[in-house]
Design an enzyme around this catalytic site. Structure first.
Site, PDB file in Angstrom:
ATOM      1  N   ARG A   1       4.651   3.466   4.597  1.00  0.00           N
ATOM      2  CA  ARG A   1       3.978   3.209   5.871  1.00  0.00           C
ATOM      3  C   ARG A   1       2.847   2.197   5.699  1.00  0.00           C
ATOM      4  NH1 ARG A   1       5.576   6.250   9.871  1.00  0.00           N
ATOM      5  NH2 ARG A   1       3.667   6.018  11.061  1.00  0.00           N
TER       6      ARG A   1
ATOM      7  N   GLY B   1       5.753 -24.225  -2.327  1.00  0.00           N
ATOM      8  CA  GLY B   1       5.508 -23.066  -3.188  1.00  0.00           C
ATOM      9  C   GLY B   1       5.603 -21.765  -2.416  1.00  0.00           C
TER      10      GLY B   1
ATOM     11  N   HIS C   1       0.141 -13.791  14.653  1.00  0.00           N
ATOM     12  CA  HIS C   1       0.427 -12.612  15.488  1.00  0.00           C
ATOM     13  C   HIS C   1       0.138 -12.916  16.952  1.00  0.00           C
ATOM     14  CE1 HIS C   1       0.279  -9.718  11.876  1.00  0.00           C
ATOM     15  NE2 HIS C   1       1.524  -9.999  12.228  1.00  0.00           N
TER      16      HIS C   1
ATOM     17  N   ASP D   1       0.822  -1.231   0.000  1.00  0.00           N
ATOM     18  CA  ASP D   1       0.000   0.000   0.000  1.00  0.00           C
ATOM     19  C   ASP D   1       0.848   1.269   0.000  1.00  0.00           C
ATOM     20  OD1 ASP D   1      -0.666  -0.278   3.612  1.00  0.00           O
ATOM     21  OD2 ASP D   1       1.178  -0.285   2.411  1.00  0.00           O
TER      22      ASP D   1
ATOM     23  N   GLY E   1       4.555 -21.028   0.342  1.00  0.00           N
ATOM     24  CA  GLY E   1       4.748 -21.220   1.795  1.00  0.00           C
ATOM     25  C   GLY E   1       6.129 -20.748   2.226  1.00  0.00           C
TER      26      GLY E   1
ATOM     27  N   HIS F   1       7.843 -11.174   1.761  1.00  0.00           N
ATOM     28  CA  HIS F   1       7.894 -10.008   0.868  1.00  0.00           C
ATOM     29  C   HIS F   1       7.965  -8.723   1.702  1.00  0.00           C
ATOM     30  CE1 HIS F   1       5.340 -12.754  -1.963  1.00  0.00           C
ATOM     31  NE2 HIS F   1       6.616 -13.090  -1.980  1.00  0.00           N
TER      32      HIS F   1
ATOM     33  N   HIS G   1       6.487 -15.706  11.023  1.00  0.00           N
ATOM     34  CA  HIS G   1       5.358 -16.225  10.230  1.00  0.00           C
ATOM     35  C   HIS G   1       5.825 -17.356   9.329  1.00  0.00           C
ATOM     36  CE1 HIS G   1       2.701 -13.120  11.570  1.00  0.00           C
ATOM     37  NE2 HIS G   1       3.271 -12.140  10.912  1.00  0.00           N
TER      38      HIS G   1
ATOM     39  N   HIS H   1       4.964  -8.855   4.533  1.00  0.00           N
ATOM     40  CA  HIS H   1       4.150 -10.001   4.956  1.00  0.00           C
ATOM     41  C   HIS H   1       4.903 -11.276   4.602  1.00  0.00           C
ATOM     42  CE1 HIS H   1       1.996  -9.281   0.863  1.00  0.00           C
ATOM     43  NE2 HIS H   1       2.957 -10.175   0.672  1.00  0.00           N
TER      44      HIS H   1
ATOM     45  N   ASP I   1       7.751  -4.427   1.491  1.00  0.00           N
ATOM     46  CA  ASP I   1       7.230  -3.347   0.640  1.00  0.00           C
ATOM     47  C   ASP I   1       8.389  -2.418   0.259  1.00  0.00           C
ATOM     48  OD1 ASP I   1       4.388  -1.030   0.912  1.00  0.00           O
ATOM     49  OD2 ASP I   1       5.971  -1.312  -0.611  1.00  0.00           O
TER      50      ASP I   1
END
Lengths: 376, 85
Positions: free
Chosen positions: A79, A91, A129, A76, A93, A97, A123, A84, A99
């Site tokens: 900020r 694959g 979380h 996005d 999993g 990535h 993760h 994520h 930003d």
């Protein structure tokens, strides 16, 4: 802490990773360093090893992306969402990535890459979380200083719920305590365990243990100091199984699980390779010790109770091997943890003992404390 | 939308859209609704998600976009949803 539904986790303990796309706001070396330290934050707590790849498909593919980058979770811009990662699996999993619209940094003048990467790799290993504000896995960004970072308790509990504790550092699931410079520190000298690996490297002898290694001149037992393996061999990180140097070629081999790396001095020569290049049978998954014999120009590999002989000139395993260690090397008892040839003698490290073996006499001629080699 | 704000005068339409995008991204199960989940459209859905987010972050659970709730929503964060997908 929270796990993902179904509690996905990796079924193997050696995971490969690769940074496939870098960011323009940091150098490649800085990104690699931050990634290695972030992975190590987790491998300190659980029995997982991470092996870097520079090509092909790795378990954890790491990349810096902009906007919609094809995984139905578009970024996005500055900020907001910083990064994520996907839960363990084939694959996508494990993939992580970042930003690329953010300003990434090794410090605090932007978003600290180590901080975000350590969270995201949580993760990638199976943690969702946490609602504990002190946890690394808390959703919102909170700067963590990379050096001296200690994985918070909540995260240690979460990751060990999936993979169990890492035996060797269970008591200290955080960044390793670097022993003080004088090797006579009782914590080091009284240790009853041996070294993980020993090798010549140029004119020096290197002794590896967990995440630390010691360097010393062959004929001088002074000025021995510990360093972290990641400081000189980032890809190796910790727990080296075996190592040897082919003196005439000036190249050394470092073994971890079913992989090995080649270095020229301290310079890595390319990505990890598999030990089956040497001709080991597939049931061999790990090497205990390795030593290059200058005279016959052969390398002995020790695996459990057996040993193999590899011809460095013909570059192939010799026939009629493996043979039984105790039958061939009388006087050496127990598993061999490390081995090295110095001034024509073979030195075998087995637990707290170091055996000096005379090849001519085919017998042990002296036994000392392993730790005496690092000045204890 | 204005009923979701504690003090509508002070809150901007922009905050509403920030909140809507935030809840959609982090408090909405992706990939269609799970079998058996009764979908409640409209304001109740948003209020329910606000409460879920406030409970996760240990905020006062009001179902309203009060100042502290909007403050958390505006913090930089990880893109993985808080309700695990």
């Amino acid at each position: 802490y929270r796990l993902f539904p179904g509690e996905p986790k990796w079924k193997k303990n050696t995971l490969t990773y690769r940074v496939s796309k870098y960011t323009s706001s940091m150098s490649h070396a800085e990104v690699d360093k931050a990634v290695d330290m972030a992975l190590q934050a987790w491998s300190n707590a659980v029995p997982l090893n991470f092996v870097r790849q520079n090509t092909g498909e790795a378990d954890i593919m790491i990349s810096f992306e902009l906007g919609d980058h094809g995984d139905s979770y578009p970024f996005d811009g500055p900020r907001g969402t910083l990064a994520h990662a996907f839960a363990p699996g084939e694959g996508l999993g494990g993939d992580t990535h970042f930003d690329n619209a953010e300003k990434w940094t090794m410090g605090t003048n932007g978003f600290n890459l180590f901080t975000v990467a350590a969270h995201e790799f949580g993760h990638a290993l199976g943690l969702a979380h946490s609602s504990d504000p002190s946890a690394l896995m808390y959703p919102t960004y909170r700067y963590q200083h990379p050096y001296g970072f200690r994985l918070p308790k909540d995260d240690v509990k979460g990751i060990q719920a999936l993979y169990g504790p890492r035996k060797a550092v269970t008591e200290r699931p955080n960044v390793p305590h670097i022993p003080p410079h004088k090797p006579s520190d009782p914590d080091i000298c009284d240790s009853t365990s041996s070294f993980d690996a020993v090798t010549m490297l140029g004119k020096e002898l290197l002794f590896f243990k967990d995440r630390i290694f010691w360097r010393r001149q062959v004929h001088l037992a002074a000025g021995i100091r510990p360093s972290t393996i990641t400081s000189s061999f980032p890809q190796l990180m910790s727990n080296v199984d075996a190592a040897y140097e082919v003196t005439e070629k000036g190249i050394a081999f470092f073994f971890k699980g079913p992989h090995y790396w080649i270095t020229r001095g301290f310079q890595m020569q390319g990505p990890p390779r598999t030990i089956y290049d040497f001709g080991f049978p597939r049931h061999v998954q790990q090497i205990d010790a390795a030593v290059y014999l200058r005279e016959p120009r052969k390398t002995l590999f020790f695996v459990g109770e057996d040993y193999y002989s590899y011809d460095e000139v013909k570059r192939k395993m010799e026939k009629d091997y493996p043979k039984n260690i105790e039958e061939e090397f009388s006087g050496i008892t127990g598993k061999i943890d490390a081995a090295v040839e110095v001034n024509g003698y073979l030195y075998f490290f087995s637990g707290p003992k170091a055996y000096k073996y005379d090849i001519e006499k085919e017998d042990v001629v002296n036994v000392v404390k392993s730790s005496s080699w690092i000045g204890c | 939308a204005s009923t979701l704000f504690v003090s509508p005068a002070r809150s901007t339409r922009r905050d509403y859209y920030i909140a809507q995008a935030y809840l959609d991204r982090y408090y909405t199960k992706k990939g269609g609704h799970q079998i058996g989940e009764i979908v409640v459209k409209g304001r109740n859905t948003m209020e329910r998600k606000i409460k879920e987010m406030q409970a996760f972050f240990g905020l006062q659970v009001t179902g309203k976009l009060d100042y502290s709730t909007m403050k958390v929503m505006k913090r930089p964060r990880c893109g993985v949803p808080d309700i695990a997908n």
